[in-house]
Design a protein around this motif. Structure first.
Motif, PDB file in Angstrom:
ATOM      1  N   THR A 202       9.607   2.810   5.998  1.00 21.17           N
ATOM      2  CA  THR A 202       8.378   3.566   5.721  1.00 21.17           C
ATOM      3  C   THR A 202       7.288   2.612   5.236  1.00 21.17           C
ATOM      4  O   THR A 202       7.557   1.693   4.465  1.00 21.17           O
ATOM      5  N   VAL A 203       6.083   2.830   5.723  1.00 21.88           N
ATOM      6  CA  VAL A 203       4.929   2.065   5.243  1.00 21.88           C
ATOM      7  C   VAL A 203       3.974   3.066   4.597  1.00 21.88           C
ATOM      8  O   VAL A 203       3.540   4.017   5.236  1.00 21.88           O
ATOM      9  N   SER A 204       3.710   2.860   3.301  1.00 23.67           N
ATOM     10  CA  SER A 204       2.880   3.808   2.553  1.00 23.67           C
ATOM     11  C   SER A 204       1.790   3.077   1.785  1.00 23.67           C
ATOM     12  O   SER A 204       1.971   1.930   1.391  1.00 23.67           O
ATOM     13  N   PRO A 205       0.671   3.754   1.515  1.00 22.32           N
ATOM     14  CA  PRO A 205      -0.383   3.114   0.730  1.00 22.32           C
ATOM     15  C   PRO A 205       0.080   2.857  -0.703  1.00 22.32           C
ATOM     16  O   PRO A 205       0.749   3.689  -1.296  1.00 22.32           O
ATOM     17  N   ASN A 206      -0.269   1.707  -1.222  1.00 23.68           N
ATOM     18  CA  ASN A 206       0.042   1.356  -2.610  1.00 23.68           C
ATOM     19  C   ASN A 206      -1.203   1.591  -3.475  1.00 23.68           C
ATOM     20  O   ASN A 206      -2.269   1.934  -2.963  1.00 23.68           O
ATOM     21  N   GLN A 207      -1.049   1.358  -4.756  1.00 24.24           N
ATOM     22  CA  GLN A 207      -2.073   1.623  -5.765  1.00 24.24           C
ATOM     23  C   GLN A 207      -3.520   1.255  -5.382  1.00 24.24           C
ATOM     24  O   GLN A 207      -4.423   2.034  -5.546  1.00 24.24           O
ATOM     25  N   ASN A 208      -3.703   0.038  -4.858  1.00 28.21           N
ATOM     26  CA  ASN A 208      -5.073  -0.427  -4.615  1.00 28.21           C
ATOM     27  C   ASN A 208      -5.513  -0.339  -3.161  1.00 28.21           C
ATOM     28  O   ASN A 208      -6.519  -0.921  -2.780  1.00 28.21           O
ATOM     29  N   HIS A 209      -4.755   0.386  -2.344  1.00 27.77           N
ATOM     30  CA  HIS A 209      -5.093   0.433  -0.916  1.00 27.77           C
ATOM     31  C   HIS A 209      -6.472   1.078  -0.712  1.00 27.77           C
ATOM     32  O   HIS A 209      -6.704   2.209  -1.106  1.00 27.77           O
TER      33      HIS A 209
ATOM     34  N   ASP B  93      15.444  -3.117   1.065  1.00 28.92           N
ATOM     35  CA  ASP B  93      14.376  -4.109   0.953  1.00 28.92           C
ATOM     36  C   ASP B  93      13.062  -3.396   0.670  1.00 28.92           C
ATOM     37  O   ASP B  93      12.893  -2.221   1.031  1.00 28.92           O
ATOM     38  N   SER B  94      12.164  -4.109   0.004  1.00 24.93           N
ATOM     39  CA  SER B  94      10.855  -3.541  -0.272  1.00 24.93           C
ATOM     40  C   SER B  94       9.862  -4.681  -0.349  1.00 24.93           C
ATOM     41  O   SER B  94      10.072  -5.639  -1.085  1.00 24.93           O
ATOM     42  N   ILE B  95       8.808  -4.609   0.438  1.00 27.74           N
ATOM     43  CA  ILE B  95       7.790  -5.659   0.330  1.00 27.74           C
ATOM     44  C   ILE B  95       6.405  -5.035   0.167  1.00 27.74           C
ATOM     45  O   ILE B  95       6.147  -3.922   0.621  1.00 27.74           O
ATOM     46  N   ILE B  96       5.545  -5.782  -0.498  1.00 22.07           N
ATOM     47  CA  ILE B  96       4.157  -5.338  -0.656  1.00 22.07           C
ATOM     48  C   ILE B  96       3.285  -6.232   0.209  1.00 22.07           C
ATOM     49  O   ILE B  96       3.411  -7.461   0.182  1.00 22.07           O
ATOM     50  N   ILE B  97       2.448  -5.624   1.004  1.00 20.51           N
ATOM     51  CA  ILE B  97       1.508  -6.391   1.830  1.00 20.51           C
ATOM     52  C   ILE B  97       0.127  -6.210   1.218  1.00 20.51           C
ATOM     53  O   ILE B  97      -0.340  -5.084   1.039  1.00 20.51           O
TER      54      ILE B  97
ATOM     55  N   ILE C  95      -6.381  -4.220   1.443  1.00 21.95           N
ATOM     56  CA  ILE C  95      -5.238  -3.555   2.069  1.00 21.95           C
ATOM     57  C   ILE C  95      -4.067  -3.764   1.116  1.00 21.95           C
ATOM     58  O   ILE C  95      -3.785  -4.892   0.711  1.00 21.95           O
ATOM     59  N   ASP C  96      -3.415  -2.708   0.711  1.00 19.62           N
ATOM     60  CA  ASP C  96      -2.319  -2.793  -0.257  1.00 19.62           C
ATOM     61  C   ASP C  96      -1.299  -1.716   0.112  1.00 19.62           C
ATOM     62  O   ASP C  96      -1.502  -0.543  -0.188  1.00 19.62           O
ATOM     63  N   VAL C  97      -0.253  -2.132   0.801  1.00 13.38           N
ATOM     64  CA  VAL C  97       0.743  -1.152   1.246  1.00 13.38           C
ATOM     65  C   VAL C  97       2.157  -1.589   0.862  1.00 13.38           C
ATOM     66  O   VAL C  97       2.416  -2.775   0.663  1.00 13.38           O
ATOM     67  N   VAL C  98       3.029  -0.614   0.756  1.00 18.57           N
ATOM     68  CA  VAL C  98       4.435  -0.887   0.444  1.00 18.57           C
ATOM     69  C   VAL C  98       5.270  -0.593   1.677  1.00 18.57           C
ATOM     70  O   VAL C  98       5.142   0.477   2.279  1.00 18.57           O
ATOM     71  N   VAL C  99       6.103  -1.553   2.044  1.00 23.08           N
ATOM     72  CA  VAL C  99       7.043  -1.328   3.133  1.00 23.08           C
ATOM     73  C   VAL C  99       8.431  -1.193   2.506  1.00 23.08           C
ATOM     74  O   VAL C  99       8.908  -2.120   1.857  1.00 23.08           O
TER      75      VAL C  99
END
Ligand SMILES: [Zn+2]
Length: 272
Positions: free
Chosen positions: A177-184, A215-219, A261-265
């Protein structure tokens, strides 16, 4: 059109293509559109309210994606999925205009790809652009795929139905899942909302029996847009419809803006 994992939406049987028609063994049939996709929404003729992006939003999204503003998300997704090797059956839930799936297919042609979206206009655009991908008009709440048939299911900013994903995933299969993070797009949100409500941007992990986060990464990246592109990007966000005209005009008059752009994968594995 590849039908190896597509099930009949009427009776759940396996399907095949016969003379530009998708057929099941019980003789239910669905015609392929001339662009090559298949519409498997059973209630398509009814007055049931079906949500999808408007043509205007779709065009804005296509322009922003094609200009590469979100390419970093696409590249990261390709890296993750290609680390799982080849001969995988992969489903993009909410494939939209097909941007991410098209890039993925071009990066690895040894997999089988399926895109599903409720927006017929999006699916039409997507299937015109890449005939190697099987595109379906359908709903994420009733995925037209066989049980235990997919190796990888992913969603970029689209809602998923976890029961359906688990039903369709093979054992040891992956859900991404790719979702918007706090500062997106925070700079844009600050213009739209006086106060950003915290619960709007909390990414909730999926909690489900047999589903484990592996796994979890922040882009995070900054993009700079001129006035026209900025407004197009604004139009493709869910914020657009909530914005008063006075604020829309203000955004229209901004000459240049840098956005985050700030997203969590999140990568999950189905371990049952
Ligand atoms: Zn059938």
């Amino acid at each position: 059109m590849n039908t190896s994992i597509i099930k009949c939406p009427t009776c759940n049987a396996k399907t095949m293509i016969d003379n530009k028609t998708l057929k099941c063994e019980n003789n239910h049939s669905f015609d392929l559109a001339k662009q090559g996709y298949i519409n498997l929404l059973i209630n398509k003729g009814s007055k049931t309210k079906i949500h999808g992006d408007s043509k205007e939003m779709l065009n804005a999204r296509k322009l922003i994606l094609e200009k590469g503003y979100y390419q970093t998300i696409s590249n990261n997704l390709n890296n993750i999925i290609n680390s799982f090797g080849k001969n995988n059956r992969i489903i993009d839930i909410g494939s939209g205009v097909g941007y991410y799936l098209d890039n993925l297919e071009k990066s690895n042609q040894k997999n089988e790809y399926y895109g599903i979206d409720i927006s017929k206009d999006g699916i039409k655009e997507a299937s015109k652009a890449n005939k190697a991908i099987s595109y379906i008009v359908g709903t994420n709440n009733q995925l037209p795929f066989l049980d235990n048939s997919a190796d990888i299911i992913y969603s970029i900013f689209s809602p998923i139905n976890i029961d359906e994903c688990v039903r369709v995933l093979k054992g040891k299969g992956h859900l991404i899942t790719v979702s918007p993070n706090q500062n997106h797009l925070g700079e844009l949100k600050k213009l739209v909302y006086e106060v950003i409500i915290e619960k709007d941007y909390l990414v909730n992990d999926i909690v489900y029996e047999g589903i484990k986060k592996v796994d979890s990464i922040i882009i995070k990246e900054e993009i700079t847009l001129n006035d026209f592109d900025l407004y197009q990007l604004f139009m493709m966000t869910p914020h657009y419809f909530k914005t008063p005209i006075i604020v829309k005009d203000k955004i229209k008059n901004i000459e240049k803006m840098t956005l985050t752009i700030d997203v969590v994968v999140n990568v999950y594995q189905y371990l049952l």
